[in-house]
Every structure is written in C-alpha cells, then in structure tokens.
Design a protein around this motif. Structure first.
Motif, PDB file in Angstrom:
ATOM      1  N   THR A 398       0.845  -1.202   0.000  1.00 31.37           N
ATOM      2  CA  THR A 398       0.000   0.000   0.000  1.00 31.37           C
ATOM      3  C   THR A 398       0.880   1.251   0.000  1.00 31.37           C
ATOM      4  OG1 THR A 398      -1.546  -1.275   1.321  1.00 31.37           O
ATOM      5  CG2 THR A 398      -1.949   1.091   1.196  1.00 31.37           C
ATOM      6  N   CYS A 399       0.581   2.182  -0.898  1.00 31.63           N
ATOM      7  CA  CYS A 399       1.393   3.404  -1.010  1.00 31.63           C
ATOM      8  C   CYS A 399       1.057   4.348   0.144  1.00 31.63           C
ATOM      9  CB  CYS A 399       1.142   4.099  -2.343  1.00 31.63           C
ATOM     10  SG  CYS A 399       2.035   5.653  -2.484  1.00 31.63           S
ATOM     11  N   ARG A 400       2.113   4.741   0.845  1.00 33.34           N
ATOM     12  CA  ARG A 400       1.880   5.609   2.004  1.00 33.34           C
ATOM     13  C   ARG A 400       1.623   7.045   1.555  1.00 33.34           C
ATOM     14  NH1 ARG A 400       7.481   5.635   2.870  1.00 33.34           N
ATOM     15  NH2 ARG A 400       7.384   3.402   2.972  1.00 33.34           N
ATOM     16  N   SER A 401       1.931   7.362   0.300  1.00 36.91           N
ATOM     17  CA  SER A 401       1.723   8.735  -0.137  1.00 36.91           C
ATOM     18  C   SER A 401       0.354   8.928  -0.793  1.00 36.91           C
ATOM     19  CB  SER A 401       2.896   9.119  -1.043  1.00 36.91           C
ATOM     20  OG  SER A 401       2.529   9.886  -2.086  1.00 36.91           O
ATOM     21  N   CYS A 402      -0.138   7.925  -1.565  1.00 39.43           N
ATOM     22  CA  CYS A 402      -1.435   8.125  -2.229  1.00 39.43           C
ATOM     23  C   CYS A 402      -2.468   7.066  -1.839  1.00 39.43           C
ATOM     24  CB  CYS A 402      -1.258   8.156  -3.750  1.00 39.43           C
ATOM     25  SG  CYS A 402      -0.907   6.545  -4.452  1.00 39.43           S
ATOM     26  N   GLY A 403      -2.046   6.022  -1.129  1.00 37.95           N
ATOM     27  CA  GLY A 403      -3.002   5.010  -0.680  1.00 37.95           C
ATOM     28  C   GLY A 403      -3.285   3.932  -1.714  1.00 37.95           C
ATOM     29  N   LEU A 412       8.773   2.307  -7.614  1.00 38.84           N
ATOM     30  CA  LEU A 412       7.913   3.469  -7.876  1.00 38.84           C
ATOM     31  C   LEU A 412       6.456   3.067  -7.757  1.00 38.84           C
ATOM     32  CD1 LEU A 412       9.769   4.837 -11.025  1.00 38.84           C
ATOM     33  CD2 LEU A 412       9.778   5.850  -8.745  1.00 38.84           C
ATOM     34  N   CYS A 413       5.664   3.874  -7.037  1.00 38.15           N
ATOM     35  CA  CYS A 413       4.229   3.610  -6.943  1.00 38.15           C
ATOM     36  C   CYS A 413       3.622   3.745  -8.344  1.00 38.15           C
ATOM     37  CB  CYS A 413       3.575   4.599  -5.978  1.00 38.15           C
ATOM     38  SG  CYS A 413       1.783   4.619  -6.087  1.00 38.15           S
ATOM     39  N   GLY A 414       2.826   2.755  -8.749  1.00 39.86           N
ATOM     40  CA  GLY A 414       2.241   2.768 -10.088  1.00 39.86           C
ATOM     41  C   GLY A 414       1.217   3.872 -10.263  1.00 39.86           C
ATOM     42  N   HIS A 415       0.772   4.483  -9.166  1.00 45.13           N
ATOM     43  CA  HIS A 415      -0.258   5.515  -9.271  1.00 45.13           C
ATOM     44  C   HIS A 415       0.318   6.918  -9.159  1.00 45.13           C
ATOM     45  CE1 HIS A 415      -3.628   7.982  -7.515  1.00 45.13           C
ATOM     46  NE2 HIS A 415      -4.040   7.684  -8.729  1.00 45.13           N
ATOM     47  N   CYS A 416       1.144   7.185  -8.112  1.00 42.33           N
ATOM     48  CA  CYS A 416       1.621   8.561  -7.917  1.00 42.33           C
ATOM     49  C   CYS A 416       3.122   8.693  -8.176  1.00 42.33           C
ATOM     50  CB  CYS A 416       1.294   9.042  -6.499  1.00 42.33           C
ATOM     51  SG  CYS A 416       2.304   8.262  -5.223  1.00 42.33           S
ATOM     52  N   SER A 417       3.786   7.598  -8.547  1.00 45.75           N
ATOM     53  CA  SER A 417       5.225   7.598  -8.871  1.00 45.75           C
ATOM     54  C   SER A 417       6.121   7.954  -7.691  1.00 45.75           C
ATOM     55  CB  SER A 417       5.566   8.565 -10.007  1.00 45.75           C
ATOM     56  OG  SER A 417       4.802   8.323 -11.106  1.00 45.75           O
TER      57      SER A 417
HETATM   58 ZN   LIG Z   1       1.337   6.275  -4.586  1.00 47.90          ZN
END
Ligand SMILES: [Zn+2]
Length: 461
Positions: A398-403, A412-417
């Motif tokens: 789970t991305c801590r920056s965008c969830g 790299l998060c696939g949603h917010c990079s």
């Molecule tokens: Zn993210």
C-alpha cells in the motif's frame, strides 16, 4: 555641574590674561605703505580676536550658501530609502497575511523607491504568485537568475513552479542547477533525490541520497531503506540489460543492507534459486523469515524446495515455522505445504491457528480448498468462500503517499510515482486487478521536502 565648572575655569583664564596684559602696558605700532597705526596692546588683542571671529562667521555663511543643495539632496535620498524599506516591510507583511493587493502595490512602490533589485524582485515575484499570476512570477524568478546573489532564490521559485505543474523533467534540471550554487542545502538535496529516483536514475539518486543523509535532510534509518530499494531497482535494471552478475550483486547488497526488507530477500533468494544455489537461497529466506514472515518469501521457499517430495517439503516448512512460531504467515505457509502433501488434519490445525491469530480472506479460501480436498464437500467449500467476501482483506503493498494498493512490490508507486513508498499492510480500499495493478487513491501530494517560498528573503551566502 562639570559644565558650570568648565565655564568658570574659562572665565578665570580670560580674566587672568586681561589682568596680565593690564599689568604690562605698552603700544603696538604697524607701519605699512606710508600708513602708521599705533594703539595699546589691549586694543590690538581685542581687534585681532574680533577679526578672527568675523572670519569664522563668514566661512560658515559661505558653507551654508554653497553646500546647501548637496546636503538637501542627501536628506532627500535618505528619506527615499526609508520610505522604500517601509514599503518593502509592508509588502512582506502583506505576503505573509495573504493580502495580494497590498503586496503588489507595495512591491511597485518599493521598486520605485529603492535601488535594491534582489529584495524588490523577490517581493514582486511573491506578490505575483499570490494573485495567481504565474507568468509574471516566472518573469521575476527568471530575472533573478541573472544576478549571482539572487540566482538561488530564482531557481527555487522556478523549481517550486515546475513541481506544482508536475513538470518533473524541468524540475530536475532546475534542482541540479541550484545544487551547483548551494550543494549542501538540505531541502534541495531531499527534493533532488526524490526527483532522480522518480525519473529512474538510480545511480544518481543513490549518490544524492548519501549527501541528503549527511546533510540531515533524510534520517539514517529512512536513508538505509531508500538505499536498499534503489539497489533492488538497480538489480532489476541489470537483469533487463542481461547482466545477471550485476543483478545478483545489487540484490545481495540490498539484502545485506536491510535483511528485514522482504522484496530484497525474495529477489536474492529467487536469483540464487534460479542459478541452482538452492542452499544459499533457503538460507536467505530463513534469515528474513525470522525478522518478518511474508507470503512472497513462502512462495520463493516453495520454488527452492521444488525438487523435494511433498512430505520433505512439509518438514522444511515446519523448520521455517520454528523461526517465527507465533506469526500467521508461518502457519499459513505450513498449511499450504500440508494441503499439497494431503496432510488434511495438520492443514486444518494450522489454518485454525492462523484464523485465531489474524482472520483474512486467504485463510477462508484455503479452508474451502481443504473441504474440497479432504471431503469433496462442495457445499462446505462454497460456505467458506461466501464468508471470505466479508472477511478482512489480506495485507497488500500500500502506497503511504497516495493510498494506492499493488499486488507486487515496485520501487515506484504505479499511481503517484512516489519512490519507496509501499508498505505491507491491510489496505483500506479494495484491491483491483491488473493491468495497472494499482487502484485510484487520493491525488498525490507534493513531496514534503518542497515548501512554499520563504516570506522573508534569505541572506545571500
Ligand atoms: Zn502512490
């Protein structure tokens, strides 16, 4: 008291001189060009003193007449500067208060009164930003680049604008230019590291990260985690380029740096298993399992034990459970091995234990599989699957920056990079299937290292 005393002394001196002269009478004669002037010493002294006094008076008058305009000019200049600094101060206060109109008019006034472009340009740029006039702010920031004392502030302004626009390519160029001027500024190092990591320049990001930790912009603990993630990405990159030695080297470095970092351990064990170094691969899994049992490690362990018969595999998973006996993943991994070996009773024992520790959908699905395998009981299996729908979700990356939630770990998060922002935890949103393997979360926030411009100009170093 001292002044009165001094006055009395002066009077006494004058009286003493007068008495001294009176006691010594005589005449003074001046003969010049046929003229003869004769007078007493007392009168001659009096006339000389009067002439000197008149000369001093005339000199002062001359100074007042001729020096007047320049002192008036000086006075006017001082007044002008004072008013300019007053306008500047009012403008900065208005910026801090968010009063765009006053900020702009004060910026214009200060600019007209003061010959201090570094200060007035910064105020003008901030006033323009407040009114939302990005083009004007950009013009001021660009003009600031031309002076060495304001170049850094100009770059900071342009960098903030580029980040707000999401133009990471321009932001990276600006951050690198700013670092040439001030190489050890903490916020800049943190921003530059973030931009380099997001652009996939792993080696550059690693070097900048080291400087950021030294400057105190990143804590040593976070720095170690980020570095392990960077090394892991370098391992993937090396593999893509067909350099398997380098891929293994970087994976090992990441694992040694942070033995509890599951993606690094799973990666290293996978590479070792692929190269038929099964014993080493098993050791890597067991080492990390002690610190943090994880389904990805269980998967690699199964891959390592592929050549074993099912009962021998169960024995190995029992050994793994003994490394971390009270963890739900230990019981789940052993239950999976028992199901494969058709040891139904033992599988049920460990699934029940896992359910007690932390119920999840995965346990319900394995119980359904057990019902099918042991009793061929489709109804009981279906009942478990129905219950699975309302059971707590399984943990996921789970991305801590965008969830956003992802099945597999990635740098790299696939949603917010965001880089190295994935935590293994129970998601609060549902996990969506491929292709992106990520779900929509809230809009990504700017990196925390980027603040707004300072309200008061920083002194040029
Ligand atoms: Zn993210």
């Amino acid at each position: 008291m001292a002044r009165a005393l001094w006055f009395l002394i002066k009077v006494a001196i004058v009286v003493a001189i007068a008495v001294w002269l009176a006691e010594r009478p005589g005449t003074v004669a001046i003969a010049w060009q046929g003229w003869v002037v004769e007078t007493s010493v007392g009168v001659a002294v009096l006339v000389t003193v009067a002439a000197l006094g008149l000369a001093a008076l005339l000199y002062r008058l001359w100074r007042a007449v001729w020096g007047g305009p320049s002192s008036l000019r000086r006075y006017r200049r001082t007044r002008r500067r004072e008013r300019g600094y007053q306008a500047l101060t009012k403008g900065l206060v208005a910026v801090a208060a968010g009063d765009a109109g006053t900020a702009r008019s004060m910026a214009r006034k200060a600019d007209g009164l003061l010959n201090e472009p570094p200060l007035t340009m910064l105020l003008s740029a901030q006033a323009a930003q407040l009114t939302g006039d990005d083009a004007a702010a950009r013009r001021y920031f660009t003009a600031m680049l031309e002076r060495p004392e304001t170049a850094f502030l100009g770059l900071r302004g342009l960098l903030t604008q580029a980040l707000r626009k999401g133009d990471r390519v321009e932001a990276l160029t600006l951050a690198r230019r700013a670092r040439q001027i001030q190489p050890d500024t903490p916020w800049l190092l943190a921003t530059l590291y973030d931009l380099e990591a997001r652009s996939g320049d792993w080696a550059a990001a690693e070097a900048t990260l080291e400087a950021a930790v030294r400057a105190g912009a990143v804590t040593p603990e976070d720095g170690r985690h980020h570095r392990a993630a960077l090394l892991l990405e370098r391992s993937f990159e090396a593999e893509r380029r067909g350099r398997s030695d380098s891929a293994l080297h970087h994976a090992r470095a990441a694992h040694d740096l942070l033995p509890g970092f599951v993606p690094a351990a799973a990666r290293l064990a996978g590479l070792l298993a692929g190269g038929d170094r099964l014993k080493q691969a098993a050791k890597v899994v067991e080492r990390t399992w002690r610190l943090l049992p994880h389904p990805e490690l269980a998967d690699v362990y199964r891959q390592v034990l592929e050549g074993y018969d099912p009962l021998a595999r169960v024995k190995m998973f029992q050994k793994l459970l003994s490394q971390s006996p009270n963890h739900v993943e230990s019981h789940l991994a052993l239950a999976r091995a028992c199901l494969d070996a058709k040891l139904w009773g033992e599988a049920r024992t460990h699934l029940t234990k896992a359910m007690e520790l932390q119920p999840s959908r995965r346990i319900h699905r394995l119980l359904a599989e057990l019902e099918r395998g042991e009793h061929q009981d489709e109804d009981a299996a279906r009942a478990w699957l129905v219950q699975a729908a309302s059971a707590p979700a399984d943990p996921a990356w789970t991305c801590r920056s965008c969830g956003a939630v992802s099945r597999d770990w990635a740098g790299l998060c696939g949603h917010c990079s965001a880089f190295d922002s994935l935590d293994w935890k129970q998601p609060t949103v549902a996990l969506h299937p491929a292709p992106a393997d990520a779900v929509t979360g809230p809009a990504p926030a700017l990196p925390t290292a980027i603040g707004t411009l300072p309200a008061v100009p920083e002194p040029a170093r």
